[in-house]
Motif scaffolding. Structure first.
Motif, PDB file in Angstrom:
ATOM      1  N   MET A  87      94.520  58.738  99.188  1.00  0.00           N
ATOM      2  CA  MET A  87      93.208  59.280  99.530  1.00  0.00           C
ATOM      3  C   MET A  87      92.815  60.306  98.474  1.00  0.00           C
ATOM      4  O   MET A  87      93.659  61.049  97.972  1.00  0.00           O
ATOM      5  CB  MET A  87      93.248  59.953 100.907  1.00  0.00           C
ATOM      6  CG  MET A  87      91.943  60.583 101.345  1.00  0.00           C
ATOM      7  SD  MET A  87      92.096  61.445 102.928  1.00  0.00           S
ATOM      8  CE  MET A  87      92.597  60.096 103.999  1.00  0.00           C
ATOM      9  N   ILE A  88      91.540  60.321  98.117  1.00  0.00           N
ATOM     10  CA  ILE A  88      91.015  61.293  97.166  1.00  0.00           C
ATOM     11  C   ILE A  88      89.936  62.112  97.852  1.00  0.00           C
ATOM     12  O   ILE A  88      88.996  61.553  98.427  1.00  0.00           O
ATOM     13  CB  ILE A  88      90.453  60.602  95.902  1.00  0.00           C
ATOM     14  CG1 ILE A  88      91.577  59.884  95.148  1.00  0.00           C
ATOM     15  CG2 ILE A  88      89.774  61.614  94.984  1.00  0.00           C
ATOM     16  CD1 ILE A  88      91.108  59.079  93.955  1.00  0.00           C
ATOM     17  N   VAL A  89      90.083  63.426  97.811  1.00  0.00           N
ATOM     18  CA  VAL A  89      89.132  64.346  98.434  1.00  0.00           C
ATOM     19  C   VAL A  89      88.439  65.137  97.337  1.00  0.00           C
ATOM     20  O   VAL A  89      89.100  65.776  96.514  1.00  0.00           O
ATOM     21  CB  VAL A  89      89.838  65.302  99.419  1.00  0.00           C
ATOM     22  CG1 VAL A  89      88.830  66.250 100.056  1.00  0.00           C
ATOM     23  CG2 VAL A  89      90.572  64.511 100.495  1.00  0.00           C
ATOM     24  N   ILE A  90      87.103  65.084  97.306  1.00  0.00           N
ATOM     25  CA  ILE A  90      86.295  65.789  96.305  1.00  0.00           C
ATOM     26  C   ILE A  90      85.385  66.772  97.040  1.00  0.00           C
ATOM     27  O   ILE A  90      84.755  66.411  98.039  1.00  0.00           O
ATOM     28  CB  ILE A  90      85.460  64.800  95.465  1.00  0.00           C
ATOM     29  CG1 ILE A  90      86.373  63.742  94.840  1.00  0.00           C
ATOM     30  CG2 ILE A  90      84.685  65.527  94.376  1.00  0.00           C
ATOM     31  CD1 ILE A  90      85.631  62.628  94.121  1.00  0.00           C
ATOM     32  N   ALA A  91      85.301  67.984  96.533  1.00  0.00           N
ATOM     33  CA  ALA A  91      84.592  69.054  97.234  1.00  0.00           C
ATOM     34  C   ALA A  91      83.100  69.080  96.943  1.00  0.00           C
ATOM     35  O   ALA A  91      82.427  70.036  97.296  1.00  0.00           O
ATOM     36  CB  ALA A  91      85.201  70.413  96.881  1.00  0.00           C
TER      37      ALA A  91
END
Length: 288
Positions: A180-184
């Motif tokens: 999973m990739i989380v970008i703010a």
């Protein structure tokens, strides 16, 4: 938009934008904070000063320019990436999950906690080094491993019985190995649109039309990495590209490097010219 749009105001106040994902992301080892990242390495915005009809570009510290690290396949060989009003990300230790920082701020950045009073005068203010004392603030994180369901222990037994007996499905409280990739910042995937509704390429910035930021390449690499298409990532990033200079070092060491570039070649020429002259004089003086 509140400051630069048609109905612009002299200031605006930032507010939290709850997506109801805080608990779920926390379970996955990631927390997006209610703050804003300011970075000295940033994009500029045009402002009109006084009665001048010509705009002057000032750095807008809420538009960080991210230079990806070349240590991960997703960010390897990528040019700079532009983000808007991004929050910081904290990683939390969760057994079975590995976190990798994909994007982070420069060595001269700071955090402003909501609510923030935004005014255009911030663009014309020289940053205080005492305040811009944070470095490498994470804004994009890759999480790999087995994810535990946020609903673990919360589902009623009656629901689980129906889920098992009527639907013939088995409830799993954790996933298999996954990513999973989380970008703010959601604007990292947003195309700019002009007043006529024409969409520009992803990474295009209207105030710097001669340069396309690598937002599109970064997102394509993220998709390929999540889909295990490493070959496409390598093919897309086969070029080596230049990196932008550190603006703070350029300001501090500008005179030094100007003198080196101007005087050092002259000194080298004088040195070798002097040696050649001495050799020639000895040679021809001895033959007379």
């Amino acid at each position: 938009d509140s400051l630069l749009g048609r109905q612009a105001r002299s200031f605006t106040i930032t507010t939290d934008y709850p997506l109801n994902l805080k608990t779920q992301l926390f379970q996955y080892g990631v927390r997006i904070n209610y703050d804003l990242v300011q970075d000295e390495r940033c994009a500029g915005i045009p402002l009109y000063r006084g009665n001048s009809s010509t705009p002057v570009f000032y750095p807008w510290y809420f538009y960080p320019i991210i230079v990806p690290d070349p240590t991960h396949p997703i960010t390897k060989h990528l040019e700079a990436i532009r983000i808007n009003f991004a929050s910081s990300i904290d990683t939390i230790k969760v057994p079975g999950l590995k976190k990798t920082i994909l994007l982070h701020s420069s060595s001269s950045s700071r955090l402003m906690f909501n609510p923030v009073r935004l005014t255009l005068s911030m663009a014309g203010t020289k940053p205080d080094p005492v305040l811009f004392n944070k470095s490498d603030i994470p804004v994009a994180v890759l999480v790999e491993g087995s994810f535990h369901s946020v609903y673990k222990g919360r589902l009623p037994q009656e629901f689980l019985r129906i889920y098992r007996d009527s639907l013939g499905l088995k409830y799993k409280s954790s996933s298999d190995e996954n990513k999973m990739i989380v970008i703010a910042d959601g604007d990292i995937a947003a195309n700019e649109v002009d007043s006529k509704g024409v969409k520009y390429p992803l990474g295009y910035y209207r105030y710097n039309p001669n340069y396309i930021y690598a937002n599109k390449d970064f997102l394509l690499n993220c998709i390929d990495y999540l889909a295990d298409n490493y070959g496409l990532i390598s093919a897309r990033n086969k070029e080596f590209r230049t990196r932008p200079l550190n603006r703070e070092k350029v300001k501090q060491q500008r005179f030094k490097w100007q003198m080196i570039n101007l005087l050092l070649p002259l000194l080298v020429l004088l040195f070798f010219g002097g040696i050649q002259n001495i050799v020639r004089r000895k040679k021809y003086t001895g033959s007379l």
